[in-house]
Write a protein that holds these residues in place. Structure first.
Motif, PDB file in Angstrom:
ATOM      1  N   PHE A 610       0.801  -1.155  -0.056  1.00 10.32           N
ATOM      2  CA  PHE A 610       0.036  -0.023  -0.232  1.00 10.32           C
ATOM      3  C   PHE A 610       0.921   1.495   0.052  1.00 10.32           C
ATOM      4  O   PHE A 610       0.434   2.352  -0.092  1.00 10.32           O
ATOM      5  N   CYS A 611       2.123   1.218   0.043  1.00  7.92           N
ATOM      6  CA  CYS A 611       3.025   2.149  -0.074  1.00  7.92           C
ATOM      7  C   CYS A 611       3.762   2.593  -1.293  1.00  7.92           C
ATOM      8  O   CYS A 611       4.468   3.483  -1.511  1.00  7.92           O
ATOM      9  N   CYS A 612       3.545   1.788  -2.112  1.00  6.71           N
ATOM     10  CA  CYS A 612       4.424   1.659  -3.509  1.00  6.71           C
ATOM     11  C   CYS A 612       3.517   1.682  -4.700  1.00  6.71           C
ATOM     12  O   CYS A 612       2.222   1.165  -4.488  1.00  6.71           O
ATOM     13  N   ASN A 613       4.038   2.390  -5.804  1.00  7.71           N
ATOM     14  CA  ASN A 613       3.257   2.229  -7.115  1.00  7.71           C
ATOM     15  C   ASN A 613       3.833   1.196  -7.900  1.00  7.71           C
ATOM     16  O   ASN A 613       2.964   1.033  -9.114  1.00  7.71           O
ATOM     17  N   THR A 614       4.829   0.830  -7.840  1.00  3.59           N
ATOM     18  CA  THR A 614       5.454  -0.463  -8.808  1.00  3.59           C
ATOM     19  C   THR A 614       5.807  -1.532  -7.924  1.00  3.59           C
ATOM     20  O   THR A 614       6.175  -1.445  -6.678  1.00  3.59           O
ATOM     21  N   GLN A 615       6.029  -2.703  -8.540  1.00  2.00           N
ATOM     22  CA  GLN A 615       6.535  -4.046  -8.005  1.00  2.00           C
ATOM     23  C   GLN A 615       8.255  -3.464  -7.624  1.00  2.00           C
ATOM     24  O   GLN A 615       8.543  -4.236  -6.686  1.00  2.00           O
ATOM     25  N   THR A 616       8.849  -2.845  -8.503  1.00  2.00           N
ATOM     26  CA  THR A 616      10.220  -2.782  -8.055  1.00  2.00           C
ATOM     27  C   THR A 616      10.479  -1.899  -6.983  1.00  2.00           C
ATOM     28  O   THR A 616      11.094  -2.015  -5.959  1.00  2.00           O
ATOM     29  N   GLU A 617       9.404  -0.909  -6.717  1.00  2.00           N
ATOM     30  CA  GLU A 617       9.548   0.060  -5.656  1.00  2.00           C
ATOM     31  C   GLU A 617       9.025  -0.924  -4.233  1.00  2.00           C
ATOM     32  O   GLU A 617       9.715  -0.480  -3.297  1.00  2.00           O
ATOM     33  N   LYS A 618       8.034  -1.769  -4.567  1.00  3.80           N
ATOM     34  CA  LYS A 618       7.642  -2.579  -3.417  1.00  3.80           C
ATOM     35  C   LYS A 618       8.534  -3.674  -3.029  1.00  3.80           C
ATOM     36  O   LYS A 618       9.008  -3.806  -2.020  1.00  3.80           O
ATOM     37  N   THR A 619       9.612  -4.149  -4.108  1.00  9.54           N
ATOM     38  CA  THR A 619      10.630  -5.124  -3.664  1.00  9.54           C
ATOM     39  C   THR A 619      11.885  -4.619  -2.952  1.00  9.54           C
ATOM     40  O   THR A 619      12.365  -4.968  -2.033  1.00  9.54           O
ATOM     41  N   MET A 620      12.060  -3.230  -3.392  1.00  7.98           N
ATOM     42  CA  MET A 620      13.069  -2.508  -2.599  1.00  7.98           C
ATOM     43  C   MET A 620      12.678  -2.155  -1.103  1.00  7.98           C
ATOM     44  O   MET A 620      13.546  -2.141  -0.207  1.00  7.98           O
ATOM     45  N   LEU A 621      11.343  -1.732  -1.018  1.00  7.36           N
ATOM     46  CA  LEU A 621      10.933  -1.262   0.477  1.00  7.36           C
ATOM     47  C   LEU A 621      10.810  -2.653   1.261  1.00  7.36           C
ATOM     48  O   LEU A 621      11.430  -2.509   2.398  1.00  7.36           O
ATOM     49  N   VAL A 622      10.438  -3.612   0.643  1.00  2.00           N
ATOM     50  CA  VAL A 622      10.470  -4.748   1.398  1.00  2.00           C
ATOM     51  C   VAL A 622      11.736  -5.413   1.949  1.00  2.00           C
ATOM     52  O   VAL A 622      11.906  -5.657   3.141  1.00  2.00           O
ATOM     53  N   ASN A 623      12.944  -5.248   0.916  1.00  3.02           N
ATOM     54  CA  ASN A 623      13.993  -5.774   1.269  1.00  3.02           C
ATOM     55  C   ASN A 623      14.748  -4.556   2.360  1.00  3.02           C
ATOM     56  O   ASN A 623      15.490  -4.891   3.282  1.00  3.02           O
ATOM     57  N   TYR A 624      14.517  -3.362   2.304  1.00  2.00           N
ATOM     58  CA  TYR A 624      14.993  -2.380   3.090  1.00  2.00           C
ATOM     59  C   TYR A 624      14.242  -2.709   4.602  1.00  2.00           C
ATOM     60  O   TYR A 624      15.086  -2.794   5.785  1.00  2.00           O
ATOM     61  N   LEU A 625      12.945  -2.751   4.821  1.00  2.00           N
ATOM     62  CA  LEU A 625      12.285  -2.999   5.998  1.00  2.00           C
ATOM     63  C   LEU A 625      12.645  -4.520   6.617  1.00  2.00           C
ATOM     64  O   LEU A 625      13.222  -4.691   7.755  1.00  2.00           O
ATOM     65  N   ILE A 626      12.891  -5.427   5.657  1.00  2.00           N
ATOM     66  CA  ILE A 626      13.413  -6.713   6.268  1.00  2.00           C
ATOM     67  C   ILE A 626      14.960  -6.610   6.928  1.00  2.00           C
ATOM     68  O   ILE A 626      15.206  -7.306   7.933  1.00  2.00           O
ATOM     69  N   ASN A 627      15.649  -5.903   6.078  1.00  2.31           N
ATOM     70  CA  ASN A 627      17.187  -5.699   6.459  1.00  2.31           C
ATOM     71  C   ASN A 627      17.329  -5.058   7.914  1.00  2.31           C
ATOM     72  O   ASN A 627      18.005  -5.378   8.866  1.00  2.31           O
ATOM     73  N   LEU A 628      16.264  -3.842   8.170  1.00  2.00           N
ATOM     74  CA  LEU A 628      16.297  -3.191   9.340  1.00  2.00           C
ATOM     75  C   LEU A 628      15.754  -4.367  10.444  1.00  2.00           C
ATOM     76  O   LEU A 628      16.298  -4.131  11.609  1.00  2.00           O
ATOM     77  N   ARG A 629      14.786  -4.930  10.266  1.00  2.33           N
ATOM     78  CA  ARG A 629      14.430  -6.027  11.000  1.00  2.33           C
ATOM     79  C   ARG A 629      15.447  -6.807  11.768  1.00  2.33           C
ATOM     80  O   ARG A 629      15.621  -7.054  12.707  1.00  2.33           O
ATOM     81  N   GLU A 630      16.062  -7.483  10.710  1.00  2.00           N
ATOM     82  CA  GLU A 630      17.135  -8.566  11.007  1.00  2.00           C
ATOM     83  C   GLU A 630      18.541  -7.837  11.588  1.00  2.00           C
ATOM     84  O   GLU A 630      19.023  -8.448  12.547  1.00  2.00           O
ATOM     85  N   ASN A 631      18.842  -6.706  11.156  1.00  2.00           N
ATOM     86  CA  ASN A 631      19.890  -5.986  11.529  1.00  2.00           C
ATOM     87  C   ASN A 631      19.937  -4.927  12.586  1.00  2.00           C
ATOM     88  O   ASN A 631      21.100  -4.671  13.297  1.00  2.00           O
ATOM     89  N   VAL A 632      18.803  -4.506  12.864  1.00  2.00           N
ATOM     90  CA  VAL A 632      18.274  -3.274  14.010  1.00  2.00           C
ATOM     91  C   VAL A 632      17.624  -3.780  14.966  1.00  2.00           C
ATOM     92  O   VAL A 632      17.734  -4.044  16.227  1.00  2.00           O
ATOM     93  N   ARG A 633      16.279  -4.281  14.507  1.00  2.00           N
ATOM     94  CA  ARG A 633      15.465  -4.519  15.359  1.00  2.00           C
ATOM     95  C   ARG A 633      15.445  -5.588  16.258  1.00  2.00           C
ATOM     96  O   ARG A 633      15.703  -5.746  17.531  1.00  2.00           O
ATOM     97  N   ASN A 634      15.979  -6.668  15.612  1.00  2.00           N
ATOM     98  CA  ASN A 634      16.197  -8.047  16.112  1.00  2.00           C
ATOM     99  C   ASN A 634      17.243  -8.159  16.993  1.00  2.00           C
ATOM    100  O   ASN A 634      17.296  -8.491  18.252  1.00  2.00           O
ATOM    101  N   PRO A 635      18.413  -7.558  16.847  1.00  2.00           N
ATOM    102  CA  PRO A 635      19.610  -7.620  17.865  1.00  2.00           C
ATOM    103  C   PRO A 635      19.294  -6.566  19.031  1.00  2.00           C
ATOM    104  O   PRO A 635      19.525  -6.831  20.163  1.00  2.00           O
ATOM    105  N   LEU A 636      18.510  -5.413  18.970  1.00  2.00           N
ATOM    106  CA  LEU A 636      18.157  -4.565  19.950  1.00  2.00           C
ATOM    107  C   LEU A 636      16.932  -5.502  20.818  1.00  2.00           C
ATOM    108  O   LEU A 636      17.192  -5.469  22.218  1.00  2.00           O
ATOM    109  N   LEU A 637      16.056  -5.987  20.306  1.00  2.00           N
ATOM    110  CA  LEU A 637      14.877  -6.660  20.958  1.00  2.00           C
ATOM    111  C   LEU A 637      15.267  -7.938  21.525  1.00  2.00           C
ATOM    112  O   LEU A 637      14.999  -8.347  22.790  1.00  2.00           O
ATOM    113  N   HIS A 638      15.888  -8.651  21.152  1.00  2.00           N
ATOM    114  CA  HIS A 638      16.227 -10.272  21.318  1.00  2.00           C
ATOM    115  C   HIS A 638      17.756 -10.282  21.632  1.00  2.00           C
ATOM    116  O   HIS A 638      17.744 -11.551  22.520  1.00  2.00           O
ATOM    117  N   SER A 639      18.495  -9.697  21.661  1.00  2.00           N
ATOM    118  CA  SER A 639      20.105  -9.934  21.911  1.00  2.00           C
ATOM    119  C   SER A 639      20.428  -9.031  22.983  1.00  2.00           C
ATOM    120  O   SER A 639      21.710  -9.037  23.076  1.00  2.00           O
TER     121      SER A 639
END
Length: 698
Positions: A610-639
């Motif tokens: 719902f934030c993107c107008n093209t599939q390419t934009e969506k793929t880039m945003l998904v990768n960005y958020l997953i990267n933040l989740r794995e490398n910022v959120r999870n170490p802060l929250l779980h480790s």
């Protein structure tokens, strides 16, 4: 007394030759303790304890009181303190980071007291912020002979809500088997020890609905399994903390009520806890959720498992010991929520709000300082509007104040069109000002709010505190919109916490309909509350109309309520002085947007759709958020990591915070414009949108 200043130097303790040992002293306000206790390698003591003893132990070394008294450092703070030994100190870096690093082990060690002595029923008895002194965080570096010291000044600490008399630890003694003081570093210990540390801070969240959402989201993420089914998670959590089938059944029924009734009403129906439960029962609910997290974390740590695989095996074994039957779905609330005696108007001050015209945000009216000196001008506006209503049969609530009215300059240019003041609003303002209120600061008025009936015939301070909090927090949510219209930075100036005056006392005021006077609702006293000297100046020039509607639209459906709550959570996070807590809360706001799924990767893809107008934009945003989740959120929250551990500086962190804030706002705005009211309809729209993203445009 000589003060040593270490400049760009790395100082070490040496075990051979001339010994130069560094001691770190951290002041602790709002902690009363009459004896010294050792928490891990940290000694917590006080002037009282030092003066009544012959010695003090620091890292297993005995220091005679005569030596300690050679220094006047304890007299500087005149309060409780923590002191510990450090073998190396690099003072050439960022002083703010250094102070945070020196305070962190003390803050974690104090959890041993918090778990024993603090609860939601006694907000006023929490320990003060370690290192806080006269508006700043600080640490003191002491020489081993107590003859020289250096005060390292950290960041200013604003908007701190520590209430009341503080924590009495007179009867607290160290348990040498206290698992919270372990030196373990395995992944199980790191995850659950960190969850507990953040959990203890939840007691200082004074909005009960925000606190409920925080506790429930903590429970949703507490299990180490990859299951996305909440019932499965519940069974695993309860099985691991109970002793027998009867206890399992009782907690299962209780938790079913919390999730199916309370959570559904708050998250999906947009209601408040005060609409559901008697106000004193609310704190029982919060305490029960709090204790559920504590018990599961402690059980996980004490299980002996050091990996999530091992822990999962142990939980599975426990699940086999109990049978699950569906709880009674007809459970009802045995007591009525608060008794509403009627409706009336309320007002409270907003100390640092810098406006020169009246401002209307949603249904809240904000008045500039010294508005009481302009009564006659407001009277002229109202009388003109009243004449128009009488002449043309108009409704005061419908007739908007425009440039044809006298004294139109009294009102902000932000308030045009649908956001305009009405003649009724002016009547509310005039009525309030005519009551001769004794407030010179800017203040806010909310009208037609519920008036609670006191549960006792006499004065009930707890009741007044709760009532005052509700009024002030309601007004605060209007200011949240103004916070999100600006970029979030480390130096951001925020609105005052509503209702708190210059001496830290919170209060709201009642305009009763049947009286010409006003009634005060005295609230909590915040001894550590300090604001920046700079005023808060609202940015009203480039405000998004859609974002405004996301906050103040007339809808109350589950999609609208959920998105509004997520926006409020982001705004509330800006008041946290710990940037780690801020960014974790921002991530929690993302998780809130789609409460029907526990699969976080699926949630990210839905938001991106719902934030993107093209599939390419969506793929880039998904990768960005997953990267933040794995490398910022999870170490802060779980480790148990911090921003410093992840080698992120403050500028990098605020870039992430603002990026996520922008994504959440864009998502909420787009969903609002789609006029979707249920998550089922939202899911159907998601499928349609995904098809359109995959279809190449001509």
């Amino acid at each position: 007394m000589k003060i040593i200043i270490y400049i760009c130097n790395k100082v070490k303790a040496d075990s051979e030759g001339d010994v130069f040992i560094l001691l770190i002293l951290i002041p602790i306000q709002r902690l009363h303790i009459e004896h010294s206790v050792v928490l891990k390698n940290i000694t917590v003591s006080s002037n009282i304890a030092v003066n009544e003893s012959d010695n003090i132990f620091i890292n297993n070394k005995e220091y005679p009181i005569s030596l300690v008294n050679k220094s006047n450092v304890l007299d500087l703070f005149n309060e409780s303190f923590a002191i510990y030994y450090i073998d190396e100190l690099d003072t050439c870096g960022d002083a703010i980071k250094l102070v945070e690093l020196l305070i962190k082990p003390v803050d974690y060690a104090l959890d041993s007291l918090r778990v024993s002595l603090n609860s939601f029923g006694f907000h006023e008895q929490v320990i003060g912020t370690p290192g806080f002194y006269k508006g700043n965080k600080l640490a003191v570096v002491l020489s081993d002979n107590f003859e020289s010291y250096k005060i390292i000044k950290g960041k200013a600490l604003y908007y701190e809500l520590s209430e009341g008399i503080g924590c009495d630890a007179t009867g607290f003694y160290t348990d040498e088997n206290d698992i919270l003081l372990s030196f373990r570093e395995d992944e199980v210990y790191a995850k659950y020890r960190n969850i507990l540390h953040r959990l203890f801070k939840a007691i200082q969240i004074y909005d009960v609905n925000t606190c409920f959402a925080y506790l429930f989201s903590t429970i949703e993420g507490i299990d180490c399994s990859t299951s996305h089914n909440f019932q499965t998670k519940k069974i695993r959590i309860l099985s691991f903390i109970v002793e027998n089938q009867n206890e399992f059944d009782i907690l299962s029924q209780q938790f079913y009520f919390y999730s199916k009734t309370v959570r559904t009403e708050i998250i999906h129906a947009g209601k408040s806890l005060y609409d559901i439960l008697p106000w004193k029962k609310i704190y029982d609910l919060l305490d029960n959720l709090y204790l559920l997290v504590v018990k599961f974390c402690m059980a996980s740590i004490k299980s002996g498992a050091t990996t999530f695989y091992d822990l999962n095996e142990r939980i599975c074994d426990k699940c086999n010991e109990f049978s699950y039957s569906s709880p009674n779905s007809d459970i009802a609330i045995s007591e009525m929520p608060v008794t509403v005696f009627g409706k009336c108007d309320y007002f409270a001050e907003v100390n640092n709000l810098n406006i020169i015209n009246c401002l209307k945000i949603g249904e809240t009216l904000f008045l500039p300082a010294n508005s009481k000196d302009r009564i006659e001008e407001f009277r002229e506006v109202y009388e003109h509007g009243l004449e128009l209503c009488m002449a043309y049969g108009l409704d005061e609530k419908a007739l908007k104040v425009d440039s044809d009215f006298p004294n139109y300059h009294l009102f902000s240019k932000f308030n045009i069109g649908e956001r305009s003041f009405t003649v009724w609003d002016v009547d509310v303002i005039l009525t309030t000002l005519l009551r001769k209120i004794n407030i010179d600061a800017p203040f806010a008025i909310i009208e037609n709010q519920s008036y609670w009936e006191s549960p006792t015939t006499g004065f009930d301070f707890s009741f007044c505190c709760e009532f005052s909090d509700i009024i002030c927090n309601t007004i605060q949510k209007a200011l949240n919109y103004l916070i999100l219209t600006s970029e979030i930075t480390k130096d951001i100036i925020l609105p005052s916490k509503v209702g708190i005056n210059t001496i830290g006392i919170r209060a709201a005021y009642i305009n009763p309909e049947d009286s010409s006077g006003i009634y005060c609702l005295p609230g909590r006293i915040y001894g550590e509350y300090i604001e920046p000297d700079a005023p808060f100046i609202p940015s009203l020039t480039d405000c998004s109309e859609t974002l405004y509607n996301c906050f103040f639209g007339s809808r109350s459906d589950e999609v609208f309520s959920t998105n509004r709550d997520a926006l409020n959570r982001i705004a509330e996070s800006t008041y946290f002085q710990d940037i780690n807590q801020t960014i974790l809360t921002i991530f929690e706001a993302v998780d809130m947007l789609y409460p029907t799924t526990y699969d976080r990767n699926k949630l990210i893809k839905r938001i991106a759709t719902f934030c993107c107008n093209t599939q390419t934009e969506k793929t880039m945003l998904v990768n960005y958020l997953i990267n933040l989740r794995e490398n910022v959120r999870n170490p802060l929250l779980h480790s148990g990591k911090s921003i410093i551990d992840l080698q992120l500086n403050e500028d990098d962190t605020y870039t992430i915070i603002n990026k996520i804030k922008t994504i959440v706002i864009k998502y909420c705005e787009n969903i609002y414009m789609l006029d979707i009211h249920t998550f089922q309809d939202l899911h159907e729209e998601e499928k349609r949108k995904n098809k359109s993203l995959l279809t190449p445009s001509n």
